[in-house]
Every structure is written in structure tokens, then in C-alpha cells.
Design an enzyme around this catalytic site. Sequence first.
Site, PDB file in Angstrom:
ATOM      1  N   THR A  81      21.238  39.776 -21.920  1.00  0.00           N
ATOM      2  CA  THR A  81      21.489  40.835 -20.954  1.00  0.00           C
ATOM      3  C   THR A  81      20.987  42.175 -21.471  1.00  0.00           C
ATOM      4  O   THR A  81      20.633  43.061 -20.687  1.00  0.00           O
ATOM      5  CB  THR A  81      22.993  40.907 -20.621  1.00  0.00           C
ATOM      6  OG1 THR A  81      23.416  39.636 -20.129  1.00  0.00           O
ATOM      7  CG2 THR A  81      23.296  41.963 -19.573  1.00  0.00           C
ATOM      8  N   TYR A 143      12.582  27.154 -26.230  1.00  0.00           N
ATOM      9  CA  TYR A 143      11.174  26.774 -26.100  1.00  0.00           C
ATOM     10  C   TYR A 143      10.738  25.653 -27.045  1.00  0.00           C
ATOM     11  O   TYR A 143      10.090  24.701 -26.618  1.00  0.00           O
ATOM     12  CB  TYR A 143      10.230  27.980 -26.272  1.00  0.00           C
ATOM     13  CG  TYR A 143       8.801  27.647 -25.893  1.00  0.00           C
ATOM     14  CD1 TYR A 143       8.434  27.537 -24.556  1.00  0.00           C
ATOM     15  CD2 TYR A 143       7.836  27.398 -26.861  1.00  0.00           C
ATOM     16  CE1 TYR A 143       7.134  27.187 -24.194  1.00  0.00           C
ATOM     17  CE2 TYR A 143       6.535  27.057 -26.515  1.00  0.00           C
ATOM     18  CZ  TYR A 143       6.185  26.948 -25.185  1.00  0.00           C
ATOM     19  OH  TYR A 143       4.911  26.605 -24.842  1.00  0.00           O
ATOM     20  N   ARG A 174      18.575  28.471 -20.074  1.00  0.00           N
ATOM     21  CA  ARG A 174      17.561  29.351 -20.632  1.00  0.00           C
ATOM     22  C   ARG A 174      16.856  28.749 -21.844  1.00  0.00           C
ATOM     23  O   ARG A 174      15.667  28.982 -22.056  1.00  0.00           O
ATOM     24  CB  ARG A 174      18.175  30.700 -21.036  1.00  0.00           C
ATOM     25  CG  ARG A 174      18.461  31.628 -19.863  1.00  0.00           C
ATOM     26  CD  ARG A 174      18.930  32.997 -20.371  1.00  0.00           C
ATOM     27  NE  ARG A 174      19.221  33.926 -19.266  1.00  0.00           N
ATOM     28  CZ  ARG A 174      18.367  34.789 -18.764  1.00  0.00           C
ATOM     29  NH1 ARG A 174      17.124  34.827 -19.224  1.00  0.00           N
ATOM     30  NH2 ARG A 174      18.725  35.620 -17.798  1.00  0.00           N
TER      31      ARG A 174
END
Length: 326
Positions: A81, A143, A174
Site C-alpha cells: 500500500t 514472481y 499478488r
Amino acid sequence: MIRRPPRSTLSSSSAASDVYKRQLLSISLRISTLYCFMLKGSIVALITPFKDDNLDENTYRSLIDYHLNNGTNGIVPGGTTGESPTLSHSEHKKIIEIAVKECRGKIPVIAGTGSNSTDEAVELSQYAEKAGSDALLVVTPYYNKPTQEGLYQHYKKINDSVGIPIIIYNIPSRSVIDMSVETMSKLYELKNIAGVKDATGDLNRVNQQLKAMGKDFIQLTGNDDNALEFNKRGGVGAIGVTANIAAKISSDFQKACEQKNEEAESLDKLLQPLHSALFIESNPSPVKYAASLLGMCNPSVRLPLVEIREETKKKVSEALKVAKLL
């Protein structure tokens, strides 16, 4: 500074007296009580304000002051955030320094220090500890998709490199990796692993993690919208987004949950439109726009994020009105 109590507090030496053992146990219980007291309630995943695409340090300080004056129980600088992916290393370190200095021990600073490079996460975690952070929030590596063993070794290396509590940030949406309860339980055997920010959205995980790790394992939701049920199942608070612009209501809600007060239900109902509106588009663009309407900071975000569409702006504004903030 928060220190995690040792898991085993009594000496195995047969020569240790019963009095000494009782003293050790008393000290450990006092530390444990303080430790658990600190990392709970309404903890804000703090936005990072920009001005002309540069870090706006003065506004950042004013945001922290807003939380100190409105009951927020903890600050997370440098989380998602806070746009950590687009902060330079020097900016990331700077906001941690500012948070520590401004909070002055009044509420804990839980520095976001995760990375998909283990060495980078270690370096940033060590820096945060040296700067005076009370704890660390470390996201699962994104990732590169490590295995469960890879996750274990990643966190173990960070654990072995610092001396302050670590909160695991499990957010499969995410990071594309979901840490299993088994892996989390194994990590909890390490000295600094203290709890989890659970953003799986699966409320059954609260029960599973409670069963596997026990009540001293700190469970904080990363989903504002499920905080009521999360706490009923054994959670102790939230690391949330909505608190950025509704600090007092969020704090009052968490207090009501802890006290099992009926007010928790009404406050949750009041906040739900905001929880929804702030995630219509990619976080933190909506919450920064909401903050701009309240005169807290401008709505600027860094690419590849962009400011929200007009349609979303109307929904955010409406939600603020429902919560009686606008």
C-alpha cells in the site's frame, strides 16, 4: 523495542532452583504479554505521499501524526500500500526512518522489508532493525515462485539475520505463492517468526493456523472486509488499507471486536462500503484519492499505477459519505 519471548524459558539444568525457574517464567510471561499486546488491533498499511513524483516527507509525517491522534495501533511503512515496488532503496529506508522517529515508541513500527531477492530482504530487514523498527512485515517472494522449501529457507535466512519479530505476509493474489500451514508451522519454530498477515481471503485458514500454531501465533487479516469474522475465529487485528482514511473508526472497530462488543457489528456495516470502494481499482490508487478528498495528501501514484477513473471517484466519495467522513 518489542522482543519476542523465548519459546522455552526454563533451564534444562538440574541445578537450576525452583525459585530461579519461577523468576524466568515470570519474566517471560511479562515479556510475552507486552509483545502480544503491541502487535494487534488496527495497524495501518501506510500510504506514501508524493509531490511532483518525489517523496513528500512533510506530508508523510502529518499522516503518521493523524494515526497517533486517532487510535491506530501500529504503522507499516514500505508495504504494498506504500508503493514499495516503485520506491527507490533510499526512499524505502527514509520512510522507515521517519516512521520510527515520528512514532517515538508510542505505537510499534512494523517495517515492510520483503523482496523476491532473499539477500535484498535481509539487507533491508537489517537496516530496519538498526533504524529502530519494532518488527518486520515480510511478503512471500513474488514472481520467481519458490517451492515450500524455498519459502522456508528464504524466511529462515531473514530470521537468522535479525533479532526482532517477523510477520509473514501471505498474499497469493499478488505473489502467486501460497504458504502452506505446514510450512508456516515449521517457520514458527524459529526464534523471530511471530505471526502472519493473512491475505488469502480464506477464513478457514484462521482456524487451521490456530490449531497448528496456537493462540500465541499472531494472526492479522490483510483483508479489511473479512476482519469481523477473522477476529471471531481467533485473529487479533488487521493490517489494513481503510485505516488510512478512517483511523478512529477502524480502531474503535478493532477494540469492539476484542471486547466482543455488539458495536463491532454496526461499525463493520458502516465500513463495508469503504472496504469495497477502496479496491474497485488497484490499491492504493482509490485510498489515495479518498485521502485527497479529506485533505490529507494528493492522489498521485507512481507508474505503472495511475489515478482512478471518474466512475470510481464517485463510488469512493459515496462510501466516504456513508461512513460520515465526508
